[in-house]
Design a protein around this motif. Sequence first.
Motif, short mmCIF file in Angstrom:
data_model
loop_
_atom_site.label_atom_id
_atom_site.label_comp_id
_atom_site.label_asym_id
_atom_site.label_seq_id
_atom_site.Cartn_x
_atom_site.Cartn_y
_atom_site.Cartn_z
N LEU A 10 -44.54 -30.31 -9.20
CA LEU A 10 -45.30 -29.85 -8.31
C LEU A 10 -44.95 -30.43 -6.74
O LEU A 10 -45.98 -30.33 -5.97
CB LEU A 10 -46.85 -30.04 -8.63
N LYS A 11 -44.08 -31.60 -6.85
CA LYS A 11 -43.69 -31.80 -5.37
C LYS A 11 -43.72 -30.82 -4.28
O LYS A 11 -42.81 -29.81 -4.59
CB LYS A 11 -42.62 -32.80 -5.27
N GLY A 12 -44.08 -30.85 -3.09
CA GLY A 12 -44.12 -29.87 -2.09
C GLY A 12 -44.97 -28.79 -2.10
O GLY A 12 -44.81 -28.21 -1.18
N GLN A 13 -45.61 -28.82 -3.39
CA GLN A 13 -46.59 -27.43 -3.15
C GLN A 13 -47.88 -28.19 -2.53
O GLN A 13 -48.27 -29.40 -2.43
CB GLN A 13 -46.94 -27.08 -4.64
N ASN A 14 -48.65 -27.24 -2.19
CA ASN A 14 -50.03 -27.48 -1.44
C ASN A 14 -50.93 -27.94 -2.45
O ASN A 14 -51.75 -27.05 -2.95
CB ASN A 14 -50.39 -26.21 -0.72
N ILE A 15 -50.92 -28.87 -3.18
CA ILE A 15 -51.89 -29.57 -3.86
C ILE A 15 -53.05 -29.94 -3.46
O ILE A 15 -52.95 -31.05 -2.16
CB ILE A 15 -51.41 -30.59 -4.69
N LYS A 16 -54.34 -29.75 -3.48
CA LYS A 16 -55.42 -30.25 -3.01
C LYS A 16 -56.22 -31.35 -3.80
O LYS A 16 -56.40 -31.33 -5.17
CB LYS A 16 -56.59 -29.27 -3.01
N LYS A 17 -56.51 -32.63 -3.04
CA LYS A 17 -56.75 -33.67 -3.60
C LYS A 17 -58.17 -33.66 -4.56
O LYS A 17 -59.14 -32.79 -3.96
CB LYS A 17 -56.35 -35.04 -2.96
N SER A 18 -58.57 -34.36 -5.32
CA SER A 18 -59.90 -34.99 -5.65
C SER A 18 -60.22 -36.41 -5.51
O SER A 18 -59.28 -37.11 -5.90
CB SER A 18 -60.06 -34.58 -7.18
N MET A 19 -61.08 -36.88 -4.91
CA MET A 19 -61.48 -38.16 -4.58
C MET A 19 -61.74 -39.06 -5.91
O MET A 19 -62.70 -39.47 -5.99
CB MET A 19 -62.26 -38.44 -3.64
N PHE A 20 -60.59 -39.21 -6.81
CA PHE A 20 -60.96 -40.34 -7.85
C PHE A 20 -61.24 -41.46 -7.15
O PHE A 20 -60.36 -42.10 -6.34
CB PHE A 20 -59.66 -40.08 -8.59
N SER A 21 -62.40 -42.19 -7.66
CA SER A 21 -62.44 -43.51 -7.20
C SER A 21 -62.09 -44.75 -8.14
O SER A 21 -61.80 -45.82 -7.73
CB SER A 21 -64.18 -43.80 -7.17
N ASP A 22 -61.59 -44.38 -9.28
CA ASP A 22 -61.01 -45.17 -10.24
C ASP A 22 -60.10 -44.32 -10.99
O ASP A 22 -60.04 -43.44 -11.83
CB ASP A 22 -62.20 -45.72 -11.22
N TRP A 23 -58.63 -44.66 -10.91
CA TRP A 23 -57.55 -44.08 -11.51
C TRP A 23 -56.59 -45.14 -11.89
O TRP A 23 -56.33 -45.90 -11.46
CB TRP A 23 -57.17 -42.97 -10.66
N ARG A 24 -55.89 -44.43 -13.06
CA ARG A 24 -54.78 -45.50 -13.46
C ARG A 24 -53.33 -44.62 -13.62
O ARG A 24 -53.13 -43.67 -14.38
CB ARG A 24 -55.14 -45.90 -14.92
N ALA A 25 -52.45 -45.34 -13.23
CA ALA A 25 -50.98 -44.64 -13.36
C ALA A 25 -50.19 -45.74 -13.46
O ALA A 25 -50.39 -47.01 -12.77
CB ALA A 25 -50.69 -44.03 -11.87
N VAL A 26 -48.95 -45.84 -14.21
CA VAL A 26 -48.10 -46.91 -14.49
C VAL A 26 -46.61 -46.34 -13.88
O VAL A 26 -46.48 -45.14 -13.88
CB VAL A 26 -48.00 -47.05 -15.83
N ASP A 27 -45.96 -47.18 -13.33
CA ASP A 27 -44.80 -46.94 -12.78
C ASP A 27 -43.74 -46.32 -14.09
O ASP A 27 -43.88 -46.88 -15.30
CB ASP A 27 -43.85 -48.15 -12.36
N THR A 28 -42.94 -45.53 -13.66
CA THR A 28 -42.18 -44.72 -14.83
C THR A 28 -41.27 -45.60 -15.55
O THR A 28 -41.04 -45.59 -16.53
CB THR A 28 -41.20 -43.51 -14.10
N ALA A 29 -40.74 -46.68 -14.95
CA ALA A 29 -39.99 -47.68 -15.55
C ALA A 29 -40.62 -48.35 -16.57
O ALA A 29 -40.11 -49.24 -17.43
CB ALA A 29 -39.32 -48.31 -14.59
N GLN A 30 -41.98 -48.64 -16.30
CA GLN A 30 -42.90 -49.81 -17.13
C GLN A 30 -43.52 -48.80 -18.23
O GLN A 30 -44.36 -49.52 -18.98
CB GLN A 30 -43.60 -50.45 -16.30
N SER A 31 -43.38 -47.68 -18.28
CA SER A 31 -44.36 -46.88 -19.01
C SER A 31 -43.98 -47.09 -20.66
O SER A 31 -42.92 -47.51 -20.94
CB SER A 31 -44.17 -45.34 -18.91
#
Length: 302
Positions: free
Chosen positions: A3-24
Amino acid sequence: MNLKGQNIKKSMFSDWRAVDTAQSAASIFDITHDQEPTLENYCIALLEKVFTIPQSQLPEFITYQIQLNSDGTTWLNKFEKLLANNEELFISQKALSRFNKLYNIIEKKRTELQASSVKEIKQPTPKRLINADAEDRYFSFFEVKQHVEKMESFNDKILYLNEEIFEYRQADIISINNKLQPYDKQCVQLIEKLQTLRKMRSEIEKEKELEQNNKQTIKKLKFNGNLNQLVDIFYQLSRELFVDGKSFIDASNGDIVNMIVNNFIDKDNNEISPQTVETILKPSRGDKRPKTHKRIDLDNFL
């Protein structure tokens, strides 16, 4: 799905977790990123995951994300907002069934979270268990005792009880339940009980530790002769053999019994009976001591 480059509208997550692809850890439910871990990239990665995970696994995916966040309900609300902000994306991808399924899952999960967070309704304390009423509160030793029993720290218990005594004595008391003991007196009694029990437990622990240390440090000697031969040795030294007019061992029968029982085991590795030793030591029980030919005659060694 990218979805890179598409007009994605954010939601204001206050607490979120994401990991680096290499460390997943390679979990299909992980939100991964290969760029800067920003909120925008998180929202994009989350939507990409929503489109790629099989619909049958969407409930597990949402449960997994809820468990990663300290406030699952808030995360659900922000996730719902993210879907609403990007509804057109689902329409353009002809994925409205997935969109509706996600909403149904969110509602179900929200209901589950709310049900689990409902606190048990506290039953009011009966009037008969309230010691006194004041202007701004009441005093119930029944409640105090229950609260103290749930506390783990002894010091916290004592501090809490003393604070309650102080509060009671400073309060403007309106009414007192004369069928119960005074509130502060009951608190003092509980403090004394706790202190007494703590002292007793401490003394018991010290005794146990001392006994354990004694067992570990004192190794009993094994006497491979007959028990009456061993006891007769002490009998001779205390009653028959003398030096300068005094017996070689100046001790009572009880002292000798303790000496033998506490320091020797018999030839079969058994503990020695104090009653048996005491009987053999009696002057009137010569029949229990060894015959002359079996006696260890100490007179020959002195």
